[in-house]
Design an enzyme around this catalytic site. Structure first.
Site, PDB file in Angstrom:
ATOM      1  N   ARG A 201      11.375 -25.642 -55.245  1.00  0.00           N
ATOM      2  CA  ARG A 201      11.555 -25.665 -56.934  1.00  0.00           C
ATOM      3  C   ARG A 201      12.586 -25.195 -57.174  1.00  0.00           C
ATOM      4  NH1 ARG A 201       9.738 -30.029 -56.776  1.00  0.00           N
ATOM      5  NH2 ARG A 201       9.636 -29.698 -54.757  1.00  0.00           N
TER       6      ARG A 201
ATOM      7  N   ASP B 287       4.526 -43.208 -57.172  1.00  0.00           N
ATOM      8  CA  ASP B 287       5.237 -41.776 -56.764  1.00  0.00           C
ATOM      9  C   ASP B 287       4.154 -40.759 -56.435  1.00  0.00           C
ATOM     10  OD1 ASP B 287       7.139 -39.863 -56.439  1.00  0.00           O
ATOM     11  OD2 ASP B 287       7.561 -39.413 -58.785  1.00  0.00           O
ATOM     12  N   GLU B 288       4.748 -39.807 -55.695  1.00  0.00           N
ATOM     13  CA  GLU B 288       3.736 -38.691 -55.135  1.00  0.00           C
ATOM     14  C   GLU B 288       2.676 -39.436 -54.156  1.00  0.00           C
ATOM     15  OE1 GLU B 288       4.798 -35.768 -55.142  1.00  0.00           O
ATOM     16  OE2 GLU B 288       5.903 -35.515 -57.335  1.00  0.00           O
TER      17      GLU B 288
ATOM     18  N   GLN C  93       4.725 -32.089 -48.777  1.00  0.00           N
ATOM     19  CA  GLN C  93       4.253 -31.571 -50.071  1.00  0.00           C
ATOM     20  C   GLN C  93       2.876 -32.158 -50.767  1.00  0.00           C
ATOM     21  OE1 GLN C  93       7.508 -31.644 -53.291  1.00  0.00           O
ATOM     22  NE2 GLN C  93       8.710 -32.675 -51.646  1.00  0.00           N
TER      23      GLN C  93
ATOM     24  N   LYS D  49      14.796 -38.253 -55.556  1.00  0.00           N
ATOM     25  CA  LYS D  49      13.746 -39.288 -55.429  1.00  0.00           C
ATOM     26  C   LYS D  49      13.447 -40.068 -56.824  1.00  0.00           C
ATOM     27  CE  LYS D  49       9.886 -37.445 -56.345  1.00  0.00           C
ATOM     28  NZ  LYS D  49       8.422 -36.849 -56.411  1.00  0.00           N
ATOM     29  N   THR D  50      13.583 -38.996 -58.103  1.00  0.00           N
ATOM     30  CA  THR D  50      13.455 -39.484 -59.263  1.00  0.00           C
ATOM     31  C   THR D  50      14.557 -40.584 -59.574  1.00  0.00           C
ATOM     32  OG1 THR D  50      12.120 -37.690 -59.802  1.00  0.00           O
ATOM     33  CG2 THR D  50      12.581 -39.073 -61.586  1.00  0.00           C
TER      34      THR D  50
END
Length: 767
Positions: free
Chosen positions: A626, A225-226, A276, A37-38
């Site tokens: 993670r 983002d997020e 998330q 995603k980043t």
DNA sequence: GATCTGGTCGTTTTT
DNA sequence: CGACCAGATC
């Protein structure tokens, strides 16, 4: 359009490429954990610029932490060179502060307004509760703060709440009064709290169309983002910024066409993953992402499901867990990295036993080529760090707690920052109150009250009252002390324009004698405080060097808005310890999730909240995903809280992981008669902890109350030693200097350990 | 006005 | 068990 062979597209899968190149006005990227995603987001920004769809200055990208913002900026720069200069890449809070400082005069604030953190907020609320005598009503600072925050996140302000007050509920009436007083005090002090930063920006954009038009015209491409963790106020902010500008509000200097037709809404890209979403407790509204397509008709949706981070075993386990949340869009992460190692499970007898497992595993990971910074230990609550830290210190595992008791919350740091705040913003009552008698200069509560009364009766700030201290008619000693403080503040204020934050800070430390007083103390804690002060000065120096044009106010903004994850130091050779919440957005080769027990994960407090269990499950899912290569899940059969030992049961989430994915390890048994734990609840009892391996004496990790100092003990490789818990062993090597000397010992039965010699319960044995 | 001491209370998670 | 606070004492 980008050429098909553009380096911006190289190595992308089909979905990622679509996400990078889409020209939709609104784009939702549903990005599973580890789906690149980043990378997609940074390439999308680079593509917007490279294809001339946007100038850098027309881009606003919102990230979750300042660290993520910095990394994204670096990556865009790496792709395009320093054209990235004019982009805004920052957190919601930083972006709002930037707007608010620029537009301060539109809402009656000084550009140098102070940002109150939760500690400041608490202190103020506490005083107001006491002033009102509302403490007897059962109103606590935390409950008031929580309620205020909840309302602000819903964009309800004091005036809006007035009509909603339950008049027959004395609690609510008192709450309203406290809230009203709180906001009045903040205004008087020219201060805003965290929530206000967002709320005030929304109100500003709504109230002043010209200002709104200016930012809508500037930001043509907004990326968030997020997105699953945005609350209503943040959602409203995005909505305000993505409205079109009508012709009559287009500024004079704009091109003719814009003045005729107006300016269309900016393009919006949001990235998120509802699996998330872990911040419902602070107002995050999962509907923002779920209903994106309704809110922004015609939105394009791209789904990123391929995971580039973890091995398939880890993903299978994570998928299995999250699939127990009903009411979610099916999504299955997959990897092409192969199955990888099994997940390692461990059941200890106590949290010390659990910590010992973590330390042992870290040691063996180091033997297989891992670096400390590749390893992270997660937990549900901050209190769990104790046992881990205690053991890590004794066994010389270098670690760093991310978040926790933050550096900027320490007493001496808050004191010095209060000086800086009082200098930058003379109206800041809280800051002036704090420094009035710090360090001790004989200005006690009585004098403080007199000063506050004088300020309030004459309608001046506390700083101004300080300048008129002689009018209070107090004793010469107190009056002199106030005059001295006033002189110091006045002098520093006069230098704000030319001096750097670091210079001002150093001057404050010297002139107040703050460091000297601590140096003269015989309390060992004060020595650490001096070190903290020096570190603060180093931070300020570094800041001033890196931001030549930035001054005191900019420095204060930066330190007010540091997030826990910003502290992460990936260059350093330390293991990172953090909460599961802080872990969001990060990745590590090896991950330990500790305390996977009922009542802890899921946490008992979540049981009463609607959707609480599902959110706990997402939290566990975030933690698992993670891990890149090695995932460890551990629990303790008993856990001491409040000094009381409580039995604990394995988390229900462990049940949700297919058995064959976990390789359960076993602690040595302190008492063979003790029933072995079964990390299973009902259904089929999972055949968990298997028969103990060889006799293992590494269970107990009792805290040694005897003050021990082995500093003088001489140890060399080859020496035989005896350890109180681990028995006899041979020293392999001794490293480090002085109090930090570490022995690497191969114990005959307990295996290999590293021990901090100074405090280890060991004696030399003659060969 | 500063320091000491005994009692209370508490643990989700954070910008 | 430990951090923090309120009241008592010097």
């Amino acid at each position: 359009m980008l050429p098909a062979d553009s380096p911006l597209l190289s190595g992308l899968n089909e979905a990622q490429e679509r996400a990078v190149t889409s020209e939709a006005d609104s784009l939702l990227i549903v990005a599973g954990a580890g789906s690149g995603k980043t990378s997609v987001l940074t390439r999308r920004i680079a593509a917007l610029i490279a294809s001339k769809r946007s100038w850098p200055s027309q881009i606003l990208a919102i990230t979750f932490t300042n660290k993520a913002a910095g990394e994204m900026r670096e990556r865009v720069e790496a792709l395009l060179g320093d054209v990235a200069e004019g982009m805004w890449i920052s957190t919601f809070h930083s972006a709002c502060v930037r707007i608010l400082r620029t537009e301060a005069d539109h809402f009656g604030y000084s550009k140098a307004f102070t940002i109150y953190d939760s500690g400041d907020q608490r202190a103020l609320i506490k005083r107001l509760i006491r002033d009102q005598g509302a403490d007897r009503l059962g109103l606590s600072p935390s409950s008031v703060a929580a309620k205020m925050s909840r309302l602000k996140n819903e964009l309800v302000d004091v005036d809006g709440y007035r009509s909603r007050v339950q008049e027959n509920d004395p609690n609510d009436v008192a709450f309203f009064q406290i809230w009203a007083d709180y906001q009045a005090e903040l205004l008087r002090s020219q201060a805003l709290d965290f929530d206000d930063l967002i709320v005030t920006t929304v109100q500003l954009l709504r109230a002043v169309p010209e200002v709104a038009a200016q930012y809508r015209r500037r930001f043509r491409h907004i990326l968030v983002d997020e997105y699953q963790d945005t609350n209503h106020a943040q959602y409203a902010l995005i909505r305000e910024l993505t409205k079109p500008v009508p012709p009559d509000l287009v500024p004079e200097q704009a091109p003719e066409e814009q003045k005729k037709k107006g300016i269309p809404a900016a393009s919006l890209t949001v990235v998120g993953d509802s699996d998330q979403s872990i911040y419902a407790f602070r107002g995050a509204d999962i509907r923002n992402i779920v209903e994106f397509e309704r809110d922004f008709p015609g939105a394009e949706v791209v789904l990123l499901e391929q995971n580039y981070r973890s091995t398939q075993n880890i993903l299978d386990a994570a998928n299995a867990v999250i699939s127990h949340n009903f009411d979610r869009k099916a999504k299955n992460l997959f990897s092409d990295q192969g199955a990888g190692d099994p997940i390692i499970g461990f059941t200890g007898y106590s949290q010390h036993d659990e910590a010992q497992f973590v330390a042992d595993e870290i040691l063996s990971l180091m033997d297989t080529g891992y670096r400390y910074s590749d390893i992270a230990v997660f937990y549900r609550t901050n209190a769990q760090t104790r046992a881990l830290e205690e053991l890590f210190i004794r066994q010389a595992v270098p670690y760093r707690v991310i978040g926790g008791t933050k550096f900027y919350e320490r007493l001496e740091i808050k004191d010095l920052l209060a000086y800086l705040q009082a200098i930058a913003n003379p109206a800041d009552t809280l800051a002036v109150r704090r420094i009035l008698n710090t360090p001790k200069r004989g200005i006690g509560p009585a004098t403080e009250s007199a000063l506050v009364a004088h300020a309030e009766s004459t309608g001046i700030t506390l700083s101004a009252a300080l300048a008129e201290a002689e009018q209070l008619g107090l004793g010469p000693k107190v009056t002199g002390a106030m005059a001295d403080l006033n002189a110091l503040l006045a002098e520093m204020r006069a230098s704000v324009e030319r001096a750097s934050a670091a210079d001002i800070l150093s001057a404050v430390v010297d002139r107040t004698g703050y460091r000297d007083i601590l140096n003269r103390s015989d309390d060992p804690q004060d020595l650490a405080r001096v070190e903290n002060i020096d570190e603060l000065i180093a931070v300020a120096t570094e800041f001033s060097r890196g931001n030549q044009e930035a001054g005191l106010v900019e420095f204060l903004t930066e330190v007010s808005l540091v997030a826990a994850a910003d502290e992460l130091d990936d260059s350093g050779g330390t293991v990172s310890l953090m909460t599961l919440h802080t872990a969001k957005g990060l990745e590590f080769d090896a991950v330990f999730i500790t305390g996977v027990e009922e009542e802890l994960l899921p946490h008992r407090m979540s049981a009463t909240e609607p959707g609480g269990l599902a959110e706990e499950r997402r939290l566990f899912y975030v933690g698992m995903t993670r891990a890149k290569k090695k995932l460890h899940l551990s629990l303790a059969m008993s856990r001491a809280t409040f000094g009381e030992v409580m039995m604990s049961a394995p988390s229900r989430f462990l049940q949700e992981i297919p058995e064959h994915l976990i390789d359960w390890r076993e602690s040595g048994l302190p008492d063979p008669a003790l029933e072995r734990p079964r990390p299973s609840l009902s259904r089929e009892p999972a055949p968990l902890p298997r028969a103990p391996r060889e006799k293992n004496t590494s269970w107990a990790n009792r805290v040694d109350t005897v003050v021990r100092d082995n500093s003088e003990l001489e140890l060399l490789a080859g020496d035989r030693i005896r350890h109180d818990d681990f028995g006899e062993g041979t020293v392999n090597a001794v490293t480090g200097q002085g109090p930090k000397r570490v022995a690497e010992v191969a114990f005959d039965e307990a295996g290999k350990k590293r021990l901090l010699i100074k405090i280890a319960p060991i004696t030399k044995v003659d060969a």
